[in-house]
Design a protein around this motif. Structure first.
Motif, PDB file in Angstrom:
ATOM      1  N   VAL A  21       0.845  -1.196   0.000  1.00 41.35           N
ATOM      2  CA  VAL A  21       0.000   0.000   0.000  1.00 41.35           C
ATOM      3  C   VAL A  21       0.885   1.252   0.000  1.00 41.35           C
ATOM      4  O   VAL A  21       0.653   2.195  -0.769  1.00 41.35           O
ATOM      5  CB  VAL A  21      -0.949   0.011   1.215  1.00 41.35           C
ATOM      6  N   MET A  22       1.910   1.256   0.849  1.00 37.15           N
ATOM      7  CA  MET A  22       2.790   2.435   0.912  1.00 37.15           C
ATOM      8  C   MET A  22       3.606   2.603  -0.364  1.00 37.15           C
ATOM      9  O   MET A  22       3.838   3.729  -0.815  1.00 37.15           O
ATOM     10  CB  MET A  22       3.692   2.351   2.142  1.00 37.15           C
ATOM     11  N   LYS A  67      11.876   2.643  -3.223  1.00 41.47           N
ATOM     12  CA  LYS A  67      11.135   3.842  -3.626  1.00 41.47           C
ATOM     13  C   LYS A  67      11.264   4.937  -2.564  1.00 41.47           C
ATOM     14  O   LYS A  67      11.423   6.122  -2.894  1.00 41.47           O
ATOM     15  CB  LYS A  67       9.662   3.493  -3.870  1.00 41.47           C
ATOM     16  N   TYR A  68      11.219   4.558  -1.297  1.00 43.19           N
ATOM     17  CA  TYR A  68      11.305   5.510  -0.189  1.00 43.19           C
ATOM     18  C   TYR A  68      12.642   6.264  -0.222  1.00 43.19           C
ATOM     19  O   TYR A  68      12.682   7.477  -0.008  1.00 43.19           O
ATOM     20  CB  TYR A  68      11.146   4.750   1.131  1.00 43.19           C
ATOM     21  N   TYR A  69      13.710   5.538  -0.486  1.00 41.29           N
ATOM     22  CA  TYR A  69      15.043   6.145  -0.518  1.00 41.29           C
ATOM     23  C   TYR A  69      15.504   6.468  -1.942  1.00 41.29           C
ATOM     24  O   TYR A  69      16.701   6.591  -2.201  1.00 41.29           O
ATOM     25  CB  TYR A  69      16.060   5.224   0.166  1.00 41.29           C
ATOM     26  N   GLU A  70      14.572   6.631  -2.843  1.00 36.81           N
ATOM     27  CA  GLU A  70      14.908   6.940  -4.234  1.00 36.81           C
ATOM     28  C   GLU A  70      15.761   8.206  -4.377  1.00 36.81           C
ATOM     29  O   GLU A  70      16.708   8.217  -5.185  1.00 36.81           O
ATOM     30  CB  GLU A  70      13.631   7.066  -5.062  1.00 36.81           C
ATOM     31  N   PRO A  71      15.495   9.277  -3.620  1.00 37.48           N
ATOM     32  CA  PRO A  71      16.361  10.465  -3.755  1.00 37.48           C
ATOM     33  C   PRO A  71      17.828  10.159  -3.449  1.00 37.48           C
ATOM     34  O   PRO A  71      18.725  10.610  -4.169  1.00 37.48           O
ATOM     35  CB  PRO A  71      15.766  11.451  -2.741  1.00 37.48           C
ATOM     36  N   GLU A  72      18.079   9.390  -2.389  1.00 35.98           N
ATOM     37  CA  GLU A  72      19.451   9.036  -2.026  1.00 35.98           C
ATOM     38  C   GLU A  72      20.076   8.114  -3.066  1.00 35.98           C
ATOM     39  O   GLU A  72      21.262   8.247  -3.405  1.00 35.98           O
ATOM     40  CB  GLU A  72      19.478   8.362  -0.655  1.00 35.98           C
TER      41      GLU A  72
END
Length: 200
Positions: A21-22, A67-72
């Motif tokens: 879901v997230m 996906k959560y740490y995609e910027p890094e």
């Protein structure tokens, strides 16, 4: 989403349900510091990202974190590597930007994925492979579990984990061996597996 952060659903007790879901919310452009993501992540942290449906729980959790740490991941250059050396350099840049407790979690989830591998031609399964022979799931895998395992391993690579290239090669070869010739002029509307009477 309930007050405690859990998302309702038929499989709400599974970590993979919550993480999926997230992951969907993030792909739908929700910010990682938005209330639903923060509450959902806090819920899973309380559950310690428990793994019960091994391939799914571990893999989807890793996919969520990718996906959560995609910027890094992007800033470290992980998405643009062209050779192993480039990947090692990007990994060195990435790991210090991630919380140490998360890096440990990624390694644990990767180990959970490894434990669901049948060690043979069966791919990955729902459960930890029981080498004692007392579990009905010993050595039993399927393509659905296996495809999620592959996605999980890919996410783990993006998160800086060490995954052997030989594992991807083994799965590609195993998958190709499980296909069989089809007469396109006389396709049967049903489906069957290699080795079944219908495939003879």
């Amino acid at each position: 989403q309930k007050d405690d952060g859990q998302f309702r659903g038929q499989h709400a007790s599974l970590t993979s349900h919550q993480a999926l879901v997230m992951l969907t919310l993030l792909h739908g452009r929700a910010e990682r510091d938005s209330a639903p993501i923060k509450k959902g992540l806090a819920y899973l942290d309380k559950q310690e990202f428990k793994v019960s449906s091994y391939s799914y729980d571990a893999a989807v959790s890793l996919m969520f974190f990718q996906k959560y740490y995609e910027p890094e991941i992007k800033a470290a250059g992980m998405l643009s590597v062209a050779a192993f050396k480039d990947r090692q350099e990007a990994r060195k840049k990435l790991l210090p930007t991630l919380p140490p407790e998360r890096v440990k979690l990624f390694a644990r989830l990767l180990g959970e994925l490894d434990s669901a591998f049948t060690q043979g031609e069966g791919g990955w399964g729902y459960s930890k492979v029981d080498k004692t022979g007392t579990s009905p799931y010993t050595g039993v895998g399927d393509s659905s579990n296996t495809q999620y395992a592959m996605l999980g391993y890919r996410a783990a690579v993006m998160l800086g984990c060490e995954v052997k290239t030989s594992m991807f090669l083994h799965e590609a070869e195993r998958l190709v061996k499980h296909f069989f010739a089809v007469d396109l002029a006389n396709i049967n509307a049903s489906f069957h597996r290699r080795g079944s009477p219908a495939s003879q």
